[in-house]
Scaffold this motif. Structure first.
Motif, PDB file in Angstrom:
ATOM      1  N   UNK A 258       0.813  -1.205   0.000  1.00 44.39           N
ATOM      2  CA  UNK A 258       0.000   0.000   0.000  1.00 44.39           C
ATOM      3  C   UNK A 258       0.848   1.256   0.000  1.00 44.39           C
ATOM      4  N   UNK A 259       0.185   2.417   0.034  1.00 41.87           N
ATOM      5  CA  UNK A 259       0.860   3.715   0.016  1.00 41.87           C
ATOM      6  C   UNK A 259       0.532   4.465   1.305  1.00 41.87           C
ATOM      7  N   UNK A 260       1.575   5.013   1.926  1.00 41.24           N
ATOM      8  CA  UNK A 260       1.440   5.738   3.184  1.00 41.24           C
ATOM      9  C   UNK A 260       1.965   7.158   3.014  1.00 41.24           C
ATOM     10  N   UNK A 261       1.487   8.053   3.897  1.00 40.41           N
ATOM     11  CA  UNK A 261       1.934   9.447   3.875  1.00 40.41           C
ATOM     12  C   UNK A 261       2.105   9.946   5.308  1.00 40.41           C
ATOM     13  N   UNK A 262       3.149  10.732   5.497  1.00 36.58           N
ATOM     14  CA  UNK A 262       3.332  11.436   6.762  1.00 36.58           C
ATOM     15  C   UNK A 262       3.473  12.918   6.482  1.00 36.58           C
ATOM     16  N   UNK A 263       2.953  13.735   7.384  1.00 36.96           N
ATOM     17  CA  UNK A 263       3.092  15.187   7.260  1.00 36.96           C
ATOM     18  C   UNK A 263       3.856  15.770   8.441  1.00 36.96           C
ATOM     19  N   UNK A 264       4.435  14.897   9.267  1.00 40.75           N
ATOM     20  CA  UNK A 264       5.166  15.383  10.438  1.00 40.75           C
ATOM     21  C   UNK A 264       6.517  14.677  10.579  1.00 40.75           C
ATOM     22  N   UNK A 265       7.139  14.417   9.462  1.00 41.90           N
ATOM     23  CA  UNK A 265       8.482  13.840   9.491  1.00 41.90           C
ATOM     24  C   UNK A 265       8.543  12.419   9.986  1.00 41.90           C
ATOM     25  N   UNK A 266       7.454  11.662   9.833  1.00 43.21           N
ATOM     26  CA  UNK A 266       7.455  10.253  10.191  1.00 43.21           C
ATOM     27  C   UNK A 266       6.898   9.928  11.553  1.00 43.21           C
TER      28      UNK A 266
ATOM     29  N   UNK B  47      -0.449   8.004   7.538  1.00 43.45           N
ATOM     30  CA  UNK B  47      -1.795   7.707   7.059  1.00 43.45           C
ATOM     31  C   UNK B  47      -1.696   6.755   5.867  1.00 43.45           C
ATOM     32  N   UNK B  48      -2.481   5.679   5.900  1.00 43.44           N
ATOM     33  CA  UNK B  48      -2.481   4.746   4.781  1.00 43.44           C
ATOM     34  C   UNK B  48      -3.448   5.263   3.721  1.00 43.44           C
ATOM     35  N   UNK B  49      -2.895   5.797   2.647  1.00 50.00           N
ATOM     36  CA  UNK B  49      -3.734   6.385   1.602  1.00 50.00           C
ATOM     37  C   UNK B  49      -4.530   5.339   0.846  1.00 50.00           C
ATOM     38  N   UNK B  50      -4.030   4.094   0.838  1.00 51.92           N
ATOM     39  CA  UNK B  50      -4.738   3.032   0.124  1.00 51.92           C
ATOM     40  C   UNK B  50      -5.707   2.264   1.021  1.00 51.92           C
ATOM     41  N   UNK B  51      -5.960   2.770   2.200  1.00 53.79           N
ATOM     42  CA  UNK B  51      -6.963   2.169   3.084  1.00 53.79           C
ATOM     43  C   UNK B  51      -8.331   2.273   2.409  1.00 53.79           C
ATOM     44  N   UNK B  52      -9.066   1.162   2.282  1.00 55.75           N
ATOM     45  CA  UNK B  52     -10.356   1.225   1.576  1.00 55.75           C
ATOM     46  C   UNK B  52     -11.362   2.193   2.198  1.00 55.75           C
ATOM     47  N   UNK B  53     -11.239   2.435   3.497  1.00 54.21           N
ATOM     48  CA  UNK B  53     -12.191   3.345   4.144  1.00 54.21           C
ATOM     49  C   UNK B  53     -11.996   4.794   3.711  1.00 54.21           C
ATOM     50  N   UNK B  54     -10.832   5.121   3.166  1.00 54.09           N
ATOM     51  CA  UNK B  54     -10.554   6.496   2.775  1.00 54.09           C
ATOM     52  C   UNK B  54     -11.101   6.819   1.386  1.00 54.09           C
ATOM     53  N   UNK B  55     -11.281   5.794   0.562  1.00 52.18           N
ATOM     54  CA  UNK B  55     -11.863   5.971  -0.778  1.00 52.18           C
ATOM     55  C   UNK B  55     -11.142   7.062  -1.562  1.00 52.18           C
ATOM     56  N   UNK B  56      -9.825   6.908  -1.651  1.00 45.69           N
ATOM     57  CA  UNK B  56      -9.017   7.916  -2.341  1.00 45.69           C
ATOM     58  C   UNK B  56      -8.942   7.699  -3.851  1.00 45.69           C
ATOM     59  N   UNK B  57      -9.409   6.549  -4.305  1.00 46.15           N
ATOM     60  CA  UNK B  57      -9.271   6.218  -5.722  1.00 46.15           C
ATOM     61  C   UNK B  57      -8.111   5.285  -5.999  1.00 46.15           C
ATOM     62  N   UNK B  58      -7.297   4.990  -4.981  1.00 45.39           N
ATOM     63  CA  UNK B  58      -6.205   4.037  -5.135  1.00 45.39           C
ATOM     64  C   UNK B  58      -6.724   2.602  -5.012  1.00 45.39           C
TER      65      UNK B  58
ATOM     66  N   UNK C 206      -2.347  -5.762  -4.185  1.00 45.21           N
ATOM     67  CA  UNK C 206      -1.312  -4.917  -4.773  1.00 45.21           C
ATOM     68  C   UNK C 206       0.061  -5.572  -4.659  1.00 45.21           C
ATOM     69  N   UNK C 207       0.902  -5.278  -5.650  1.00 48.02           N
ATOM     70  CA  UNK C 207       2.268  -5.750  -5.650  1.00 48.02           C
ATOM     71  C   UNK C 207       3.228  -4.582  -5.491  1.00 48.02           C
TER      72      UNK C 207
ATOM     73  N   UNK D  22      -2.056  13.692  -2.701  1.00 47.46           N
ATOM     74  CA  UNK D  22      -2.409  12.361  -2.239  1.00 47.46           C
ATOM     75  C   UNK D  22      -3.782  12.219  -1.643  1.00 47.46           C
ATOM     76  N   UNK D  23      -4.543  13.268  -1.576  1.00 43.98           N
ATOM     77  CA  UNK D  23      -5.881  13.165  -0.990  1.00 43.98           C
ATOM     78  C   UNK D  23      -6.814  12.360  -1.886  1.00 43.98           C
ATOM     79  N   UNK D  24      -6.682  12.524  -3.190  1.00 43.91           N
ATOM     80  CA  UNK D  24      -7.493  11.763  -4.132  1.00 43.91           C
ATOM     81  C   UNK D  24      -6.629  11.381  -5.331  1.00 43.91           C
TER      82      UNK D  24
END
Length: 902
Positions: free
Chosen positions: A251-259, A263-274, A279-280, A322-324
């Motif tokens: 999956x794909x993750x994002x941090x906005x505070x230096x780690x 946030x898991x952007x590919x989490x199905x609950x977020x419905x980001x379109x990813x 996934x491989x 990365x929001x959508x």
């Protein structure tokens, strides 16, 4: 464990005394556990007298995994290259010349390179590549240099084994993030994203998924170092072709505070379109010109009916950091585990490259992609650097090395680096000078000379290919140097006539149920081929059976039963660690054609003593605890006794990195573990016994060659200038007594071992010993190459003349006096050699001190009259009233054939 090596210039020539001590290691280094003997004992000093010369070649180079260029300089002259097995290379003149920059690295397999944006002298290297293929080697953590790569210091994370990416803070070089993939061949907790804020003194694991999911990519947002994107990848390779590269952890993750938080952007609950599951491998890129634009190339194992089309995967784009996300293209890499890189033009967020087998370019934000023409450029691309000052200036790294373009990819130039990845090596001693052939990863099978007449040396133009694909085993009959048998992956074997360039496919086919149906033979990735030492028209090839080819491949027969754990009657279950279920090692006794050995990639060992009529499975005779499910890396049948053989198990495919070396003296009825003195985490890949000295055995490991002079009681590293790179093959030139070593990352290396063959218990108690002298060749040098400047790689020739080696128990400050005479005793030349304790060498250049008398019709020049004629001579060494002597045989160098091929 950290190991320290000394790296010397690649054009080192072995001449004179070669016993100087290594330079002091970095402070952080720990000593090698090469043996229990005290430092600088007689044998240690003796072994320090052996160095190698590097043949290259650099024509096809080898796999490049990473590129790094210091920021802030338009048209930069300094560039760094990381190779899959060849370490770090540096140029300071824009690519005209390259130097190895690997001193202090414990291994040469590079996952990623990074230069600190705020300090171009600070570099980080992550060892262990991320491409997850069959011929991948393991790393030992991360290293740091503060002087532009001159010296490296280990900074920990040793058991991560594989590094996907390193990212350095733009203004504080002490803040570093590492994406660690972890073990390839087994679960391990040493995976995740790590962060240091003190330059590597301490590390914090800031992101972790599970023990089968590591991180393959990491991107920092330009202008905001607190924002990072990380790509998690579930991957395990179970051996052979079995790759588990898709899983819930990806999956794909994002941090906005230096780690600190992610946030898991590919989490199905977020419905980001990813994509959210199956996934491989994933690659990431943030557009420097517009950091809100983020790209991801994602392999998705869902709905796939065309392996180049990922119906639910492909290229995704976000315009809001990365929001959508939206899927903009469904292209997919083949194979998916081998590629993932996506790069964005630093000046144009719509200009995107994807690195698969071809290099794909989009000028509309990923909606459409076109192949770069890449004329005469290798495929299989892994790294791309785009010059921020000139986006048409590109550096491309692939399985063929490094290429550069100045016009956006219309034309490319090749950087010649000697980082070839050899699977195998053989020597054709029927030729003078002897020829060397070997198979390379994705670069075919090549042959070249061990020496040339040219004053320049051995160039890439002296090498020639005899097969393509992934080059594997190659064999040349002793009575026919114009016939070459060679193979490429999965059992494809051919016979090539170098006089007519006629190629004949001689791969055995199983037709019991129709070609490729029913029960075809199982072929491994690296299919062994062996020409009989007793009948050059006979070959042996390993499938799941041993197959004997006769009449140069015109006919064949199966010898014995299925020699793997997956025979038709009792197939092995394909769960957990597995293999191709094929023979990986074949050995024929040089003493008898009736004695044959085989070893499979699932651990079985068989022997026959009657030419293949009856076979014995001797696998159950190994000591308790022996890893008999591992790959039999090599078997070597002894030249000294019928029942003696050596065997190595290569267990890294089972996530076991220990050495496993065994010897039998009774045809496999019992086996003795002789590898206990080898380093603990460098494996055992191949083994080679000396044909003259039964106590002299070499083992190739993942970091070089080790030798024993006592049959395996103690081991020492052999060849102080050999890089710490995997050694998969060794061969011997029997006339010259040259050991030829093939590395999987630094090409071919040669050292003369004639003095080592004379090692005995009494040698080190004598004041002096004069070793036998290999044959010497009288020839006239030539200059057949143009003045092509400094760029092309050139391998050194051996010293011209007769190399005379001798051992001294104690130093002789005034040197050693030697005299070369005729057989009748007339002195022709007086020499003074070095007087260091240990082994020393001096070269007689095959000339007299004074011109000989000129005969009728003879030459008139003094130089010609000083040249000695072919024949027998004697060298004498006198020390403390004792005279030692050895014969020197001088031959004429045979007349050259026209053309570069034999």
């Amino acid at each position: 464990m950290r190991r320290t090596t000394t790296v010397v210039p690649m054009l080192l020539v072995l001449c004179g005394r070669v016993g100087s001590a290594q330079r002091p290691p970095p402070r952080a280094a720990t000593p090698r556990p090469d043996s229990t003997a005290p430092a600088k004992d007689a044998l240690t000093r003796f072994l320090e007298g052996f160095t190698y010369r590097n043949l290259g070649p650099a024509a096809y180079s080898g796999r490049v995994t990473s590129l790094a260029v210091p920021r802030g300089t338009p048209y930069p002259k300094t560039m760094y290259v990381g190779a899959a097995g060849g370490g770090v290379w540096k140029t300071v003149n824009g690519g005209i010349t390259w130097q190895s920059a690997s001193e202090g690295l414990g291994v040469q397999t590079i996952g990623d390179l990074a230069v600190a944006p705020s300090d171009s002298g600070v570099l980080w290297v992550g060892t262990g590549e991320k491409n997850s293929l069959r011929s991948q080697w393991w790393g030992d953590g991360v290293y740091k240099s503060t002087d532009g790569g001159k010296k490296w210091t280990t900074m920990g994370l040793a058991d991560t084994r594989s590094i996907g990416r390193i990212v350095i803070h733009p203004t504080n070089p002490d803040i570093v993030y590492v994406a660690a993939l972890g073990h390839l061949w087994g679960p391990s907790p040493e995976r995740g994203v790590y962060r240091t804020a003190d330059g590597g003194k301490t590390w914090a694991k800031v992101l972790f998924v599970d023990d089968t999911t590591g991180f393959v990519d990491l991107e920092m947002e330009p202008g905001n170092p607190e924002v990072l994107y990380a790509a998690a990848w579930h991957r395990l390779r179970w051996g052979g072709s079995h790759m588990q590269g898709v899983g819930r952890g990806s999956g794909i993750y994002k941090t906005a505070d230096g780690g600190k938080t992610w946030t898991k952007l590919s989490d199905p609950s977020r419905k980001t379109g990813l994509p959210t599951d199956r996934m491989g491998r994933i690659g990431l890129a943030v557009a420097p010109s517009n950091p809100k634009v983020v790209y991801a190339v994602i392999q998705v194992d869902r709905g796939v009916t065309d392996d180049e089309q990922g119906r639910y995967g492909g290229v995704f784009r976000s315009n809001d950091a990365g929001a959508s996300w939206s899927q903009v293209n469904d292209l997919q890499a083949v194979p998916h585990y081998y590629y993932d890189a996506i790069r964005v033009d630093p000046t144009n967020a719509e200009h995107v490259y994807v690195l698969f087998s071809p290099l794909l370019e989009s000028k509309d934000g990923g909606k459409t992609f076109a192949r770069d023409s890449l004329h005469l450029v290798h495929v299989d691309n892994h790294a791309l650097w785009i010059d921020p000052a000139d986006p048409k200036h590109l550096l491309l790294g692939n399985d063929g090395g490094v290429y550069r373009s100045w016009d956006g990819g219309r034309a490319w130039e090749h950087m010649q680096l000697p980082i070839g990845q050899f699977y195998t090596v053989i020597v054709d001693s029927s030729q003078v000078p002897y020829q060397v052939c070997g198979g390379l990863q994705d670069n075919g099978v090549w042959c070249g000379p061990s020496a040339t007449r040219d004053t320049l040396g051995i160039t890439d133009a002296d090498w020639y290919p005899v097969n393509g694909g992934d080059g594997m085993w190659v064999q040349i009959p002793a009575n026919d140097p114009f016939t070459v048998y060679s193979g490429w992956q999965y059992g494809h074997v051919s016979r090539l006539d170098l006089r007519t360039w006629t190629r004949v496919d001689i791969t055995p086919l199983a037709l019991d149920a129709g070609q490729d149906s029913g029960y075809p033979y199982n072929w491994g990735w690296t299919t062994p081929i062996l020409v009989s030492q007793h009948d050059p028209t006979v070959l042996y090839i390993g499938a799941n059976h041993l197959i004997r080819l006769t009449q140069r491949g015109a006919d064949w027969e199966v010898l014995g039963p299925d020699m793997t754990r997956a025979n038709r009657e009792h197939p092995a279950p394909e769960v957990g660690h597995t293999s191709y279920h094929a023979v990986f090692a074949i050995a024929e006794s040089p003493r008898s054609s009736n004695i044959l050995w085989t070893g499979s990639d699932d651990g079985l060992v068989w022997v026959t003593r009657d030419g293949g009529k009856a076979w014995s499975d001797v696998t159950g005779n190994f000591p308790k605890g022996a890893p008999t499910s591992c790959w039999v890396g090599a078997i070597f049948a002894s030249a000294h006794a019928d029942g003696t053989a050596y065997l190595v198990y290569d267990c890294h495919f089972r996530d076991d990195y220990q050495p496993h070396v065994y010897r039998t003296d009774d045809f496999g009825k019992t086996w003795t573990d002789i590898g206990r003195g080898l380093p603990r985490a460098q494996g055992s890949l191949t083994v080679f016994e000396d044909p003259r000295n039964a106590r002299l055995v070499w083992v190739g490991t993942a970091t070089g060659v080790y030798v024993t002079t006592d049959g395996g009681k103690a081991w020492r590293r052999f060849g102080k200038n050999l890089p710490a790179t995997p050694v998969e093959g060794m061969a011997l030139s029997y006339a010259q007594r040259d050991l030829v070593v093939s590395t999987h990352g630094r090409g071919i290396w040669i050292t003369n071992v004639a003095p080592l063959e004379e090692v005995s218990d009494s040698l080190f108690t004598t004041a002096a010993h004069l070793f036998g002298v290999p044959p010497a060749y009288q020839y006239r040098q030539r200059d057949t190459h143009p003045d092509f400047g400094s760029r092309p790689f050139v391998g050194p020739n051996p010293p011209r003349g007769a190399v005379i080696a001798y051992y001294l128990k104690n130093p002789e400050p005034d040197g050693i006096k030697l005299a070369v005479t005729t057989v009748a005793g007339d002195t022709l030349r007086r020499l003074t050699g070095p007087g260091y304790a240990g082994v020393n060498r001096v070269t007689w250049d095959l000339t007299r001190d004074k011109p000989r008398p000129r005969e009728l019709g003879g030459p008139t020049s003094a130089a010609d009259l000083k040249r000695v004629e072919p024949g027998e001579y004697v060298v004498r060494l006198t020390l403390a009233g004792r005279t030692l002597e050895q014969r020197i045989v001088v031959h004429d160098w045979p007349a050259d054939r026209l053309g570069r091929i034999r």
